[in-house]
Design an enzyme around this catalytic site. Structure first.
Site, PDB file in Angstrom:
ATOM      1  N   LYS A   1       4.052   8.087   0.146  1.00 22.95           N
ATOM      2  CA  LYS A   1       4.275   7.526  -1.329  1.00 22.95           C
ATOM      3  C   LYS A   1       2.893   6.816  -1.760  1.00 22.95           C
ATOM      4  CE  LYS A   1       6.337   3.200  -1.726  1.00 22.95           C
ATOM      5  NZ  LYS A   1       5.558   2.194  -2.150  1.00 22.95           N
ATOM      6  N   ASN A   2       2.446   6.090  -0.917  1.00 18.17           N
ATOM      7  CA  ASN A   2       1.241   5.164  -1.086  1.00 18.17           C
ATOM      8  C   ASN A   2       0.136   5.919  -1.186  1.00 18.17           C
ATOM      9  OD1 ASN A   2       3.006   3.071  -1.578  1.00 18.17           O
ATOM     10  ND2 ASN A   2       2.548   2.105   0.140  1.00 18.17           N
TER      11      ASN A   2
ATOM     12  N   CYS B   1       6.878  -9.889  -7.405  1.00 24.82           N
ATOM     13  CA  CYS B   1       8.225  -9.029  -7.176  1.00 24.82           C
ATOM     14  C   CYS B   1       8.664  -9.944  -6.041  1.00 24.82           C
ATOM     15  CB  CYS B   1       7.673  -7.728  -6.838  1.00 24.82           C
ATOM     16  SG  CYS B   1       6.884  -7.566  -5.243  1.00 24.82           S
TER      17      CYS B   1
ATOM     18  N   ARG C   1       1.643 -11.385  -5.853  1.00 23.41           N
ATOM     19  CA  ARG C   1       0.859 -10.210  -5.997  1.00 23.41           C
ATOM     20  C   ARG C   1       0.263 -10.255  -7.363  1.00 23.41           C
ATOM     21  NH1 ARG C   1       4.598  -5.259  -4.325  1.00 23.41           N
ATOM     22  NH2 ARG C   1       2.647  -4.409  -3.506  1.00 23.41           N
ATOM     23  N   PRO C   2      -0.893 -11.060  -7.549  1.00 27.75           N
ATOM     24  CA  PRO C   2      -1.774 -11.128  -8.468  1.00 27.75           C
ATOM     25  C   PRO C   2      -2.603  -9.726  -8.658  1.00 27.75           C
ATOM     26  CG  PRO C   2      -2.690 -12.540  -6.965  1.00 27.75           C
ATOM     27  CD  PRO C   2      -1.297 -11.983  -6.452  1.00 27.75           C
ATOM     28  N   ILE C   3      -3.349  -9.491  -9.850  1.00 28.90           N
ATOM     29  CA  ILE C   3      -4.178  -8.447  -9.684  1.00 28.90           C
ATOM     30  C   ILE C   3      -5.590  -8.876 -10.348  1.00 28.90           C
ATOM     31  CG2 ILE C   3      -2.508  -6.439 -10.154  1.00 28.90           C
ATOM     32  CD1 ILE C   3      -3.587  -6.342 -13.032  1.00 28.90           C
TER      33      ILE C   3
ATOM     34  N   ASP D   1       4.288  -2.963   5.987  1.00 32.27           N
ATOM     35  CA  ASP D   1       5.189  -2.251   5.586  1.00 32.27           C
ATOM     36  C   ASP D   1       6.311  -1.821   6.638  1.00 32.27           C
ATOM     37  OD1 ASP D   1       4.246  -2.417   2.986  1.00 32.27           O
ATOM     38  OD2 ASP D   1       3.468  -0.586   2.945  1.00 32.27           O
TER      39      ASP D   1
ATOM     40  N   ILE E   1       0.042 -10.934   5.130  1.00 30.53           N
ATOM     41  CA  ILE E   1       0.021 -10.209   3.835  1.00 30.53           C
ATOM     42  C   ILE E   1       0.483 -10.747   2.665  1.00 30.53           C
ATOM     43  CG2 ILE E   1      -0.380  -8.001   2.573  1.00 30.53           C
ATOM     44  CD1 ILE E   1      -2.051  -8.272   5.287  1.00 30.53           C
TER      45      ILE E   1
ATOM     46  N   ARG F   1      13.285   4.291  -3.872  1.00 30.51           N
ATOM     47  CA  ARG F   1      11.892   4.137  -4.350  1.00 30.51           C
ATOM     48  C   ARG F   1      10.708   4.889  -3.470  1.00 30.51           C
ATOM     49  NH1 ARG F   1      10.058  -1.310  -4.817  1.00 30.51           N
ATOM     50  NH2 ARG F   1       8.164  -0.046  -4.938  1.00 30.51           N
TER      51      ARG F   1
HETATM   52  N1  EPU Z   1      -4.006  -9.784  -3.673  1.00 30.59           N
HETATM   53  C1  EPU Z   1      -4.702 -10.624  -4.505  1.00 30.59           C
HETATM   54  N2  EPU Z   1      -5.290 -10.269  -5.487  1.00 30.59           N
HETATM   55  C2  EPU Z   1      -5.295  -9.136  -6.112  1.00 30.59           C
HETATM   56  C3  EPU Z   1      -4.833  -8.016  -5.259  1.00 30.59           C
HETATM   57  C4  EPU Z   1      -4.049  -8.478  -4.200  1.00 30.59           C
HETATM   58  O1  EPU Z   1      -4.838 -11.733  -4.098  1.00 30.59           O
HETATM   59  O2  EPU Z   1      -6.033  -8.776  -7.149  1.00 30.59           O
HETATM   60  C5  EPU Z   1      -3.422 -10.332  -2.601  1.00 30.59           C
HETATM   61  C6  EPU Z   1      -1.854  -9.893  -2.512  1.00 30.59           C
HETATM   62  O3  EPU Z   1      -1.147 -10.570  -3.064  1.00 30.59           O
HETATM   63  C7  EPU Z   1      -1.613  -9.661  -0.897  1.00 30.59           C
HETATM   64  C8  EPU Z   1      -2.814  -8.989  -0.501  1.00 30.59           C
HETATM   65  O4  EPU Z   1      -3.895  -9.455  -1.505  1.00 30.59           O
HETATM   66  O5  EPU Z   1      -1.326 -10.951  -0.542  1.00 30.59           O
HETATM   67  C9  EPU Z   1      -2.581  -7.532  -0.384  1.00 30.59           C
HETATM   68  O6  EPU Z   1      -2.236  -6.902  -1.388  1.00 30.59           O
HETATM   69  P1  EPU Z   1      -2.647  -5.496  -1.914  1.00 30.59           P
HETATM   70  O7  EPU Z   1      -3.341  -5.654  -2.963  1.00 30.59           O
HETATM   71  O8  EPU Z   1      -3.417  -4.807  -0.657  1.00 30.59           O
HETATM   72  O9  EPU Z   1      -1.241  -4.934  -1.901  1.00 30.59           O
HETATM   73  P2  EPU Z   1      -0.969  -3.632  -3.116  1.00 30.59           P
HETATM   74  O10 EPU Z   1      -2.158  -2.757  -3.408  1.00 30.59           O
HETATM   75  O11 EPU Z   1      -0.158  -4.223  -4.184  1.00 30.59           O
HETATM   76  C10 EPU Z   1      -0.164  -1.780  -0.990  1.00 30.59           C
HETATM   77  C11 EPU Z   1       1.227  -0.997  -0.829  1.00 30.59           C
HETATM   78  C12 EPU Z   1       2.018  -1.903  -0.367  1.00 30.59           C
HETATM   79  C13 EPU Z   1       1.559  -2.450   0.901  1.00 30.59           C
HETATM   80  C14 EPU Z   1       0.392  -3.375   0.672  1.00 30.59           C
HETATM   81  C15 EPU Z   1      -0.329  -3.886   1.771  1.00 30.59           C
HETATM   82  C16 EPU Z   1       0.868   0.507  -2.689  1.00 30.59           C
HETATM   83  C17 EPU Z   1       1.391   1.218  -3.774  1.00 30.59           C
HETATM   84  N3  EPU Z   1       1.381  -0.375  -2.373  1.00 30.59           N
HETATM   85  O12 EPU Z   1       0.031  -2.847  -2.200  1.00 30.59           O
HETATM   86  O13 EPU Z   1       3.280  -1.238  -0.267  1.00 30.59           O
HETATM   87  O14 EPU Z   1       2.529  -3.460   1.398  1.00 30.59           O
HETATM   88  O15 EPU Z   1      -0.628  -2.455   0.028  1.00 30.59           O
HETATM   89  O16 EPU Z   1      -0.586  -2.862   2.742  1.00 30.59           O
HETATM   90  O17 EPU Z   1      -0.251   1.119  -1.970  1.00 30.59           O
HETATM   91  C18 EPU Z   1       5.578  -0.400   0.140  1.00 30.59           C
HETATM   92  O18 EPU Z   1       5.171   0.501   0.140  1.00 30.59           O
HETATM   93  O19 EPU Z   1       6.668  -1.127   0.483  1.00 30.59           O
HETATM   94  C19 EPU Z   1       4.522  -1.365  -0.340  1.00 30.59           C
HETATM   95  C20 EPU Z   1       4.841  -2.773  -0.814  1.00 30.59           C
END
Ligand code: EPU
Length: 416
Positions: A22-23, A116, A121-123, A304, A326, A396
């Site tokens: 998926k990812n 969520c 989970r900020p961006i 995960d 995480i 999902r």
């Molecule tokens: N974070 C920030 N700022 C940002 C982005 C992330 O503070 O701009 C923080 C997050 O809040 C978190 C950490 O950084 O505490 C890591 O988050 P990351 O951004 O790596 O997570 P993600 O990219 O949103 C992906 C997977 C998740 C998986 C995580 C960690 C996809 C589509 N999703 O999420 O998958 O848990 O990496 O490995 O690739 C799942 O498949 O069930 C799932 C949640």
């Protein structure tokens, strides 16, 4: 809404085919927006999240066609730079269109995904990185509005290792002028898979899979045919299921090289694991030894897989400590597992698990994909019947999970 019903007590036996990841599929399908012409993706898993990204790409003007596990996407008609709230709220990973839209159209308007069940989970790091590449970013009415006259290569340091953040920035930087260096980049296999797909489209990315990724911008990309890598989390889930039920399961079409931490920890619990090319044999026998885990970015133990591993520890022979580093709220499964008889104490980001001899079936539900998977695992060994509600979350991210378990001999079925 559908329910999954499990009657526990059967050891799993047989062979299971692991689906595409998926990812990896989500960013790779999003990368189709970077070029005109038909991209062909094989081994795409049939999942709700994949449906969501296909709907979103079609919304942006791409032509999307699915035949079996092959998806063809032609973004020649890309004409809409807005990812609306209704599509993004269903799947946070929709934010992966931000980088490609900005690279291609020099503008993007993408709904902010919001928090969520597992955390805020900020961006912010996606946005900081895009700003460093020359984008003007505004947040208006719940949307990220990004525009750029031109994207220019830049040095970007990511304060936190972020998977989709690294992916978004890679996709924005491939068409930027000059060189971009991403430092403290995520090293997940899905990052490597995306970089390989982009390089086959004509991009020049080096270092994917290490914490420093260098992207030399190119003027344009061309369409590709790529196959999606196997899902390491689906594989890990079936490995835990085999160990938990004291079964004997062979996973085919998987990527053992992506499962180092899981294999290591499972072996410490006493499971016998043999690897033969793209096949993994797992046999669970005897008592399950308690093992501590700490989730970390790849190659550390994946967040995960934390919930699934906790189920194994809940029937292990002693005490174990699971530390989640995480996401701040990824213990949603704990209260449900406790209702099934598990002995778990949470303190901050750690869970102390005292193994109990058995679990007992109960109606349960969870608001997160991996938490829901852990409840199915718990159901496989619990006395009596477990009814897992809100199956939407499982759909999902796991392709036909109940059918795969049923083929391995589990008493499990879906009730519409
Ligand atoms: N974070 C920030 N700022 C940002 C982005 C992330 O503070 O701009 C923080 C997050 O809040 C978190 C950490 O950084 O505490 C890591 O988050 P990351 O951004 O790596 O997570 P993600 O990219 O949103 C992906 C997977 C998740 C998986 C995580 C960690 C996809 C589509 N999703 O999420 O998958 O848990 O990496 O490995 O690739 C799942 O498949 O069930 C799932 C949640």
């Amino acid at each position: 809404m559908d329910k999954i019903i499990v009657e526990g007590g059967r050891a799993l036996q047989g062979q299971v085919k692991i689906s595409g990841a998926k990812n990896a599929a989500l960013p790779i399908l999003a990368s189709s927006l970077l070029t005109d012409g038909t991209n062909t993706y094989a081994n795409v898993p049939d999942l709700k999240d994949v449906e969501s990204i296909k709907l979103l790409l079609a919304h942006h003007g791409a032509r999307v066609e699915t035949v079996g596990d092959t998806v063809r996407i032609d973004a020649s008609g890309l004409n809409n730079h807005e990812a609306p709230y209704d599509l993004v709220r269903k799947m946070r990973a929709s934010v992966l269109v931000l980088g490609p839209l900005l690279a291609r159209l020099k503008k993007a308007r993408v709904s902010l995904p919001g928090g969520c069940a597992i955390g805020a989970r900020p961006i912010n790091l996606h946005l900081k990185g895009l700003a460093a590449l020359g984008a003007r970013i505004e947040l208006n009415h719940g949307y990220v509005e990004a525009t750029a006259d031109e994207l220019r290569g830049a040095e970007i340091y990511l304060d936190t290792v972020t998977v989709t953040g690294t992916e978004n920035l890679m996709m924005a930087a491939v068409l930027a002028r000059g060189v971009t260096v991403l430092r403290n980049a995520a090293r997940e296999p899905e990052i490597v898979a995306l970089a390989e797909a982009l390089n086959r489209m004509g991009a020049a990315i080096e270092g994917a899979g290490t914490s420093v990724v260098t992207i030399q911008g190119v003027p344009c990309l061309h369409p590709v045919a790529v196959s999606i890598i196997p899902d390491r989390i689906e594989a890990g889930t079936f490995m835990v299921a085999a160990a938990l039920t004291r079964g004997k399961v062979t996973l085919v079409d998987c990527a053992p090289e992506h499962l180092g931490a899981c294999i290591h920890k499972l072996r410490l619990t006493g499971a016998e694991i043999n690897i033969d090319g793209q096949t993994i044999h797992v046999e669970g026998r005897g008592r399950i030894a308690s093992v501590d885990i700490k989730t970390q970015p790849y190659p550390g133990f994946p967040t995960d897989m934390q919930a699934q591993f906790m189920v194994l520890m809940s029937v292990a022979s002693g005490l174990s400590l699971i530390c989640e580093t995480i996401f701040e709220n990824r213990f949603i499964h704990v209260s449900e597992l406790k209702r099934m008889g598990a002995d778990i104490q949470i303190s901050g980001n750690s869970a102390m698990i005292k193994g109990v001899p058995s679990l007992s079936g109960a109606p349960v539900m969870a608001t997160d994909l991996r938490a829901s998977a852990s409840l199915i695992l718990a159901g496989l060994i619990a006395d009596g019947q477990t009814v897992v509600n809100r199956v939407y979350h499982l759909d999902r991210g796991y392709q036909s999970i109940e059918k795969k378990f049923a083929r391995l001999g589990a008493a499990i079925w879906r009730q519409k």
